[in-house]
Design a protein around this motif. Sequence first.
Motif, PDB file in Angstrom:
ATOM      1  N   SER A  72       9.800  21.025  45.682  1.00 46.97           N
ATOM      2  CA  SER A  72       8.945  20.012  44.930  1.00 46.97           C
ATOM      3  C   SER A  72       8.830  18.910  45.534  1.00 46.97           C
ATOM      4  O   SER A  72       9.337  18.384  46.111  1.00 46.97           O
ATOM      5  CB  SER A  72      10.187  19.751  43.867  1.00 46.97           C
ATOM      6  OG  SER A  72      10.636  21.205  43.242  1.00 46.97           O
ATOM      7  N   ASP A 126       5.338  15.501  44.174  1.00 41.28           N
ATOM      8  CA  ASP A 126       4.358  15.087  43.180  1.00 41.28           C
ATOM      9  C   ASP A 126       3.046  15.622  42.821  1.00 41.28           C
ATOM     10  O   ASP A 126       2.269  15.639  42.506  1.00 41.28           O
ATOM     11  CB  ASP A 126       4.669  13.459  43.006  1.00 41.28           C
ATOM     12  CG  ASP A 126       5.594  13.286  42.741  1.00 41.28           C
ATOM     13  OD1 ASP A 126       6.077  13.024  42.000  1.00 41.28           O
ATOM     14  OD2 ASP A 126       5.655  11.378  43.254  1.00 41.28           O
ATOM     15  N   GLN A 127       2.572  16.017  43.779  1.00 41.88           N
ATOM     16  CA  GLN A 127       1.438  16.856  44.511  1.00 41.88           C
ATOM     17  C   GLN A 127       1.141  17.867  45.316  1.00 41.88           C
ATOM     18  O   GLN A 127       1.964  18.258  46.124  1.00 41.88           O
ATOM     19  CB  GLN A 127       0.352  15.225  45.463  1.00 41.88           C
ATOM     20  CG  GLN A 127      -1.512  16.004  45.226  1.00 41.88           C
ATOM     21  CD  GLN A 127      -1.629  16.111  43.189  1.00 41.88           C
ATOM     22  OE1 GLN A 127      -1.763  17.791  43.738  1.00 41.88           O
ATOM     23  NE2 GLN A 127      -1.953  15.356  42.638  1.00 41.88           N
ATOM     24  N   THR A 186      -3.183  25.047  37.712  1.00 45.64           N
ATOM     25  CA  THR A 186      -1.899  24.098  38.805  1.00 45.64           C
ATOM     26  C   THR A 186      -3.155  23.226  38.687  1.00 45.64           C
ATOM     27  O   THR A 186      -4.517  23.438  39.613  1.00 45.64           O
ATOM     28  CB  THR A 186      -1.329  24.168  39.445  1.00 45.64           C
ATOM     29  OG1 THR A 186      -1.513  24.204  40.772  1.00 45.64           O
ATOM     30  CG2 THR A 186      -0.168  24.996  39.270  1.00 45.64           C
ATOM     31  N   THR A 217       5.353  17.351  38.772  1.00 41.43           N
ATOM     32  CA  THR A 217       6.634  17.888  39.320  1.00 41.43           C
ATOM     33  C   THR A 217       5.390  19.544  39.851  1.00 41.43           C
ATOM     34  O   THR A 217       5.530  20.048  38.790  1.00 41.43           O
ATOM     35  CB  THR A 217       7.560  18.000  39.636  1.00 41.43           C
ATOM     36  OG1 THR A 217       8.363  16.946  39.186  1.00 41.43           O
ATOM     37  CG2 THR A 217       7.962  17.970  40.622  1.00 41.43           C
ATOM     38  N   PHE A 218       4.878  19.682  41.218  1.00 39.00           N
ATOM     39  CA  PHE A 218       4.499  21.117  41.720  1.00 39.00           C
ATOM     40  C   PHE A 218       5.882  21.306  42.506  1.00 39.00           C
ATOM     41  O   PHE A 218       6.720  20.676  42.982  1.00 39.00           O
ATOM     42  CB  PHE A 218       4.164  20.791  42.939  1.00 39.00           C
ATOM     43  CG  PHE A 218       2.481  20.915  42.367  1.00 39.00           C
ATOM     44  CD1 PHE A 218       0.986  21.329  41.939  1.00 39.00           C
ATOM     45  CD2 PHE A 218       1.849  18.568  42.311  1.00 39.00           C
ATOM     46  CE1 PHE A 218      -0.254  21.450  41.501  1.00 39.00           C
ATOM     47  CE2 PHE A 218       0.765  18.898  41.184  1.00 39.00           C
ATOM     48  CZ  PHE A 218      -0.399  19.868  41.918  1.00 39.00           C
ATOM     49  N   TYR A 268      -4.222  21.386  41.681  1.00 44.01           N
ATOM     50  CA  TYR A 268      -3.292  21.350  43.096  1.00 44.01           C
ATOM     51  C   TYR A 268      -5.059  20.646  43.880  1.00 44.01           C
ATOM     52  O   TYR A 268      -6.203  20.892  43.397  1.00 44.01           O
ATOM     53  CB  TYR A 268      -3.143  22.762  43.584  1.00 44.01           C
ATOM     54  CG  TYR A 268      -4.688  23.420  43.422  1.00 44.01           C
ATOM     55  CD1 TYR A 268      -5.542  23.673  44.736  1.00 44.01           C
ATOM     56  CD2 TYR A 268      -4.790  24.401  42.239  1.00 44.01           C
ATOM     57  CE1 TYR A 268      -6.653  24.119  44.769  1.00 44.01           C
ATOM     58  CE2 TYR A 268      -5.862  24.936  42.330  1.00 44.01           C
ATOM     59  CZ  TYR A 268      -6.902  25.022  43.547  1.00 44.01           C
ATOM     60  OH  TYR A 268      -8.055  26.205  43.847  1.00 44.01           O
ATOM     61  N   ASP A 273       4.955  27.042  40.175  1.00 44.01           N
ATOM     62  CA  ASP A 273       4.799  25.880  38.621  1.00 44.01           C
ATOM     63  C   ASP A 273       4.988  24.299  38.914  1.00 44.01           C
ATOM     64  O   ASP A 273       4.408  23.269  40.035  1.00 44.01           O
ATOM     65  CB  ASP A 273       6.456  26.120  38.276  1.00 44.01           C
ATOM     66  CG  ASP A 273       7.014  27.754  38.380  1.00 44.01           C
ATOM     67  OD1 ASP A 273       6.048  27.952  37.526  1.00 44.01           O
ATOM     68  OD2 ASP A 273       7.572  27.812  38.416  1.00 44.01           O
ATOM     69  N   HIS A 274       3.894  24.115  37.818  1.00 45.15           N
ATOM     70  CA  HIS A 274       3.536  22.698  37.347  1.00 45.15           C
ATOM     71  C   HIS A 274       4.134  22.132  36.104  1.00 45.15           C
ATOM     72  O   HIS A 274       3.358  23.131  35.311  1.00 45.15           O
ATOM     73  CB  HIS A 274       2.288  22.135  37.568  1.00 45.15           C
ATOM     74  CG  HIS A 274       1.752  20.761  37.780  1.00 45.15           C
ATOM     75  ND1 HIS A 274       0.749  20.218  36.346  1.00 45.15           N
ATOM     76  CD2 HIS A 274       2.471  20.172  38.638  1.00 45.15           C
ATOM     77  CE1 HIS A 274       0.891  19.283  37.114  1.00 45.15           C
ATOM     78  NE2 HIS A 274       1.481  18.858  37.482  1.00 45.15           N
TER      79      HIS A 274
END
Length: 494
Positions: free
Chosen positions: A256, A258-259, A157, A245-246, A159, A240-241
């Motif tokens: 959950s 956006d970042q 992801t 959305t994370f 991140y 998950d991404h």
Amino acid sequence: MAEPELVDVVVVGLGVGGEEVAGRLAEAGLSVVGVERDLVGGECPYWGCIPSKMMIRAANALAEARRVDGLAGSAQVRADWAPVAKRIREEATDTWNDRAAVDRFTGKGGRFLRGSGRLDGPGRVRVGDQVFQARHGIVLGTGTRPSIAPIDGLADTPYWTNHQAIEVAELPASLLVLGGGAIGVELAQVFARFGVRVTVLEASGRILALEEPESSEVAAAALRADGVQIATEVKAERIDHDGDTFTVHAGDRSFSADQLLVVTGRRAHLDELGLDTVGIDAGQRYLPVDDRMHVTDGIWAVGDVTGEGAFTHIAMYQASIVVADVLDRVRRAQAGPDASGTASVVGGAMGAASAVGGSMGAAGPSGAAGTVPRADYRALPRVTFTDPEVGAVGLTERQARERGINVQVGFTELSSSTRGWIHKSEPGGFIKVIADADQGVLIGATSVGPAGGEVLSALVVAVHAAVPVSQLRHMIYAYPTFHRAIQSALDDLG
């Protein structure tokens, strides 16, 4: 194989501590090679202390403006991240360019190499195809990097670490912060004050878990007042991404945003340093050092890589010890037969060494104890720059009790002091002092409040100098100040 080039000292890693050591030794007249693969100055000026405090200063200005209501009329506040990002880019980091720092070092007489330094046997450092033989020693200041937990799905992801959080030009609408330590809570409060919906996920039972429980409570209340959601005892199992959305999965809970910002600690990467070539175990989490920063004979370490605390002030403190010790080593080498070619060391180094010896204690030709200062971390200060600030020094109450010390605790709410009442800060703060009842001295203290880090300075002196509690009680504390509450905390010791 390249023929080694003879120099006096090689410094591998020019973070805050390494840059200080290299620069001061070069100024003293030694031939110093400084090696850095990233940016000279390290994390602090580019992704840590300096830019983050610019962010905090801006966020606190917003919060203070919002406090006008009820104190001085009314105010309307519109947050704008653009000037903050511009100031970080232009004033703090020069768009993440270290040319000024490199010029500062070379201007002192040092020689700079961009690259990765690696030990290549006793006294030798390899940088690419170049090999240097250090007459007087090698200093390792390679720091740490984010420690990313092996959570399923995380590596795939986009991140953030603290780097992306500091560099961000446009804020996300929502943010998950994985890690409720100092960095996590500071950034969480900043982004929340600029309108980001923030959730902090902490694996332990409270944020700021290494500080006093009372500190955690105040910090949590302050963050919640800014709209931050805090979830504790969250053990992330999968991330998950979906492209937008994370989602962090933790047991039967999921979160959950956006970042995702991951600030779950840092670790040294010792396997990259060639430690095995000098008989040092590279499998350790940090480089253990003695009280003069020796890793082994002829090798010193400074800063985060030593594991003594990821603070700029620790790196600078250790750097001063290394400089004194290296110059003492040079002086002792000069005092004997010049068998190793130390004649290239010019008089400036000798003068500096003499000055250090004169200020730190007389030095005999054997370099006996007392020649250079010894590291003492009993009064290590630390500040989490939330609003209110959380400052602490020495042992917490729990740490003191675990050591079997006969503990006395004094506590006072800052709101009970005149200055705290006048300030009308919400939520309030406190001062907590930890005393060794048998010795009659403070061994730890915490100062939480609008100027918690500044008030801490008096408590640091008290712990560092082992000032008797009886003397502290008979000091004159200015009125009305935040630090006057120290007196009340001392009175509460009984």
